[in-house]
Scaffold this active site. Structure first.
Site, PDB file in Angstrom:
ATOM      1  N   ARG A 173    -133.673 -35.671 -36.140  1.00 34.33           N
ATOM      2  CA  ARG A 173    -132.873 -34.765 -36.988  1.00 34.33           C
ATOM      3  C   ARG A 173    -133.619 -33.514 -37.428  1.00 34.33           C
ATOM      4  O   ARG A 173    -133.359 -32.962 -38.502  1.00 34.33           O
ATOM      5  CB  ARG A 173    -132.314 -35.483 -38.229  1.00 34.33           C
ATOM      6  CG  ARG A 173    -131.444 -36.670 -37.926  1.00 34.33           C
ATOM      7  CD  ARG A 173    -130.183 -36.339 -37.142  1.00 34.33           C
ATOM      8  NE  ARG A 173    -129.689 -37.553 -36.530  1.00 34.33           N
ATOM      9  CZ  ARG A 173    -129.972 -37.918 -35.261  1.00 34.33           C
ATOM     10  NH1 ARG A 173    -130.668 -37.134 -34.457  1.00 34.33           N
ATOM     11  NH2 ARG A 173    -129.516 -39.038 -34.776  1.00 34.33           N
TER      12      ARG A 173
HETATM   13  C1  LIG Z   1    -117.951 -37.042 -39.859  1.00 34.59           C
HETATM   14  C2  LIG Z   1    -119.355 -36.608 -39.542  1.00 34.59           C
HETATM   15  C3  LIG Z   1    -120.075 -37.302 -38.588  1.00 34.59           C
HETATM   16  C4  LIG Z   1    -121.391 -36.915 -38.280  1.00 34.59           C
HETATM   17  N1  LIG Z   1    -122.072 -37.627 -37.345  1.00 34.59           N
HETATM   18  C5  LIG Z   1    -123.330 -37.241 -37.012  1.00 34.59           C
HETATM   19  C6  LIG Z   1    -124.064 -37.971 -36.038  1.00 34.59           C
HETATM   20  O1  LIG Z   1    -123.635 -38.966 -35.482  1.00 34.59           O
HETATM   21  N2  LIG Z   1    -125.307 -37.519 -35.718  1.00 34.59           N
HETATM   22  C7  LIG Z   1    -125.846 -36.394 -36.301  1.00 34.59           C
HETATM   23  O2  LIG Z   1    -126.974 -36.003 -35.940  1.00 34.59           O
HETATM   24  N3  LIG Z   1    -125.162 -35.702 -37.235  1.00 34.59           N
HETATM   25  C8  LIG Z   1    -123.931 -36.093 -37.605  1.00 34.59           C
HETATM   26  N4  LIG Z   1    -123.248 -35.403 -38.562  1.00 34.59           N
HETATM   27  C9  LIG Z   1    -123.872 -34.233 -39.202  1.00 34.59           C
HETATM   28  C10 LIG Z   1    -123.471 -32.877 -38.524  1.00 34.59           C
HETATM   29  O3  LIG Z   1    -122.246 -32.996 -37.880  1.00 34.59           O
HETATM   30  C11 LIG Z   1    -124.517 -32.416 -37.533  1.00 34.59           C
HETATM   31  O4  LIG Z   1    -125.723 -32.175 -38.208  1.00 34.59           O
HETATM   32  C12 LIG Z   1    -124.069 -31.138 -36.787  1.00 34.59           C
HETATM   33  O5  LIG Z   1    -124.919 -30.942 -35.674  1.00 34.59           O
HETATM   34  C13 LIG Z   1    -124.080 -29.880 -37.667  1.00 34.59           C
HETATM   35  O6  LIG Z   1    -123.515 -28.820 -36.906  1.00 34.59           O
HETATM   36  P1  LIG Z   1    -122.739 -27.615 -37.624  1.00 34.59           P
HETATM   37  O7  LIG Z   1    -122.417 -26.608 -36.582  1.00 34.59           O
HETATM   38  O8  LIG Z   1    -121.605 -28.137 -38.416  1.00 34.59           O
HETATM   39  O9  LIG Z   1    -123.885 -27.058 -38.550  1.00 34.59           O
HETATM   40  P2  LIG Z   1    -123.748 -26.514 -40.053  1.00 34.59           P
HETATM   41  O10 LIG Z   1    -123.419 -27.658 -40.958  1.00 34.59           O
HETATM   42  O11 LIG Z   1    -122.870 -25.341 -40.104  1.00 34.59           O
HETATM   43  O12 LIG Z   1    -125.252 -26.037 -40.305  1.00 34.59           O
HETATM   44  C14 LIG Z   1    -126.307 -26.958 -40.334  1.00 34.59           C
HETATM   45  C15 LIG Z   1    -127.629 -26.165 -40.358  1.00 34.59           C
HETATM   46  O13 LIG Z   1    -127.773 -25.461 -39.119  1.00 34.59           O
HETATM   47  C16 LIG Z   1    -127.896 -24.059 -39.373  1.00 34.59           C
HETATM   48  N5  LIG Z   1    -127.229 -23.371 -38.266  1.00 34.59           N
HETATM   49  C17 LIG Z   1    -125.999 -23.590 -37.766  1.00 34.59           C
HETATM   50  N6  LIG Z   1    -125.788 -22.791 -36.698  1.00 34.59           N
HETATM   51  C18 LIG Z   1    -126.914 -22.045 -36.541  1.00 34.59           C
HETATM   52  C19 LIG Z   1    -127.311 -21.049 -35.629  1.00 34.59           C
HETATM   53  N7  LIG Z   1    -126.528 -20.613 -34.626  1.00 34.59           N
HETATM   54  N8  LIG Z   1    -128.550 -20.483 -35.774  1.00 34.59           N
HETATM   55  C20 LIG Z   1    -129.371 -20.885 -36.775  1.00 34.59           C
HETATM   56  N9  LIG Z   1    -129.038 -21.822 -37.680  1.00 34.59           N
HETATM   57  C21 LIG Z   1    -127.824 -22.403 -37.554  1.00 34.59           C
HETATM   58  C22 LIG Z   1    -127.255 -23.821 -40.723  1.00 34.59           C
HETATM   59  O14 LIG Z   1    -127.775 -22.651 -41.335  1.00 34.59           O
HETATM   60  C23 LIG Z   1    -127.678 -25.080 -41.447  1.00 34.59           C
HETATM   61  O15 LIG Z   1    -129.028 -24.947 -41.844  1.00 34.59           O
HETATM   62  C24 LIG Z   1    -121.955 -35.797 -38.930  1.00 34.59           C
HETATM   63  C25 LIG Z   1    -121.225 -35.097 -39.891  1.00 34.59           C
HETATM   64  C26 LIG Z   1    -119.947 -35.510 -40.220  1.00 34.59           C
HETATM   65  C27 LIG Z   1    -119.186 -34.745 -41.255  1.00 34.59           C
END
Ligand SMILES: Cc1cc2nc3c(=O)[nH]c(=O)nc-3n(C[C@H](O)[C@H](O)[C@H](O)COP(=O)(O)OP(=O)(O)OC[C@H]3O[C@@H](n4cnc5c(N)ncnc54)[C@H](O)[C@@H]3O)c2cc1C
Length: 295
Positions: A173
């Site tokens: 992570r």
């Molecule tokens: C229902 C649910 C299930 C989930 N299951 C999992 C799972 O099985 N495994 C897992 O690892 N995670 C899981 N997660 C957590 C989450 O989905 C992951 O961490 C996902 O990869 C985050 O992606 P995001 O685009 O939503 O990032 P965001 O939440 O928008 O951002 C997360 C971080 O990344 C940064 N960021 C985003 N895009 C960029 C970019 N282009 N450049 C630089 N920084 C950036 C943001 O600034 C922030 O620091 C889950 C979440 C939920 C709600």
């Protein structure tokens, strides 16, 4: 009267006081002082340079599935790479090039359709490629970092750079990409029969769906799994699964998810996370590390 901003001369659509609850999975939180969805890398670069020059903090929001925005909001610039120029998915033989704004689920589906295996187990994870690379998203069957061969980044001076495998570090992570803006990546996959692959992806999807809170999108994953065990089982063992604060409660389907009820505030969620962490620490002597990133 429209308020002037430090971005007025750039010719970009920058808005002020954008409510971030519209852009996050938990649908809570305050406003971003400045907000922009640049149309391409040139526009993004102008924005990045200006923020750097006038000392305004810039953050990228992906799908907002791993971010908790405080009620007080964020006093800097929030950027979303939502325009089509940041979301392209291109397949060439066994490699996939994906823009940071592409949804992870779309990239997984494109790979499976093309008969390429290696990321199908990521199917239930919400969010974008950018967010998945920053936090090395994954599960028991593996994480995205294992398949990344290169990442394209923009630094704080607006310059674009590509990092190859030897300059990339992915751990549980986390990644070594956290100080840059991710623009996209290349994934190296394996060829496999797409019917077999589709069945495997569907099976994984059913497993994920059964473990995730359904019927609502307002959920967040609270903690990382400590080595050798799961946050879910520790929360249950500590007797914390029925805890709630205000309108924030723990999901009945999975004890490591917080559910934001209607009228929930980000303060409720933050307090619930703190309280669950405290109970697990006091009763089991284990300090859970937050998964949700508090802005
Ligand atoms: C229902 C649910 C299930 C989930 N299951 C999992 C799972 O099985 N495994 C897992 O690892 N995670 C899981 N997660 C957590 C989450 O989905 C992951 O961490 C996902 O990869 C985050 O992606 P995001 O685009 O939503 O990032 P965001 O939440 O928008 O951002 C997360 C971080 O990344 C940064 N960021 C985003 N895009 C960029 C970019 N282009 N450049 C630089 N920084 C950036 C943001 O600034 C922030 O620091 C889950 C979440 C939920 C709600």
């Amino acid at each position: 009267m429209v308020e002037s901003t430090p971005f007025d001369d750039l010719g970009l659509a920058v808005s002020s006081d954008e409510p971030l609850d519209r852009h996050t999975w938990l649908s809570v939180g305050g406003v971003a002082r400045y907000f922009c969805e640049p149309v391409d890398e040139v526009a993004l670069s102008k924005l990045v340079v200006r923020c750097h020059d006038v000392n305004i903090q810039l953050r990228v929001l992906g799908g907002g599935s791993n971010v908790l925005v405080p009620r007080a909001g964020f006093s800097g610039m929030v950027v979303r790479l939502s325009s089509p120029s940041f979301s392209a998915i291109e397949i060439s033989q066994t490699s996939i090039k994906a823009g940071a704004g592409a949804k992870l689920v779309h990239v997984v589906s494109a790979a499976v359709q093309a008969g390429l295996s290696g990321i199908e187990t990521l199917v239930g994870i919400p969010g974008t490629i950018g967010g998945s690379l920053i936090g090395n998203a994954g599960g028991q069957a593996g994480d995205i970092g294992e398949r990344v061969s290169e990442v394209t980044l923009m630094n704080t001076r607006g310059t674009i750079d590509t990092r190859g495998r030897s300059d990339l570090a992915f751990q549980y992570r986390q990644s070594n990409l956290e100080d840059s803006i991710v623009l996209g990546c290349r994934l190296e996959l394996d060829q496999e029969n797409n019917i077999v692959l589709t069945k495997r992806m569907q099976k994984q999807w059913i497993v994920e769906r059964s473990r995730q809170p359904s019927g609502t999108r307002t959920v967040g994953m609270m903690f990382k799994d400590p080595h050798g065990t799961s946050a879910e089982s520790l929360i249950e063992q500590a007797g914390a699964r029925d805890m709630y604060v205000g309108k924030a409660s723990i999901s009945g389907a999975h004890a490591n998810y917080v559910v934001a009820g209607s009228q929930c505030s980000s303060d409720d969620i933050r307090s619930l996370l703190d309280e669950v962490r405290l109970v697990v620490r006091e009763r089991l002597g284990i300090d859970l590390e937050p998964q949700l990133e508090v802005w």
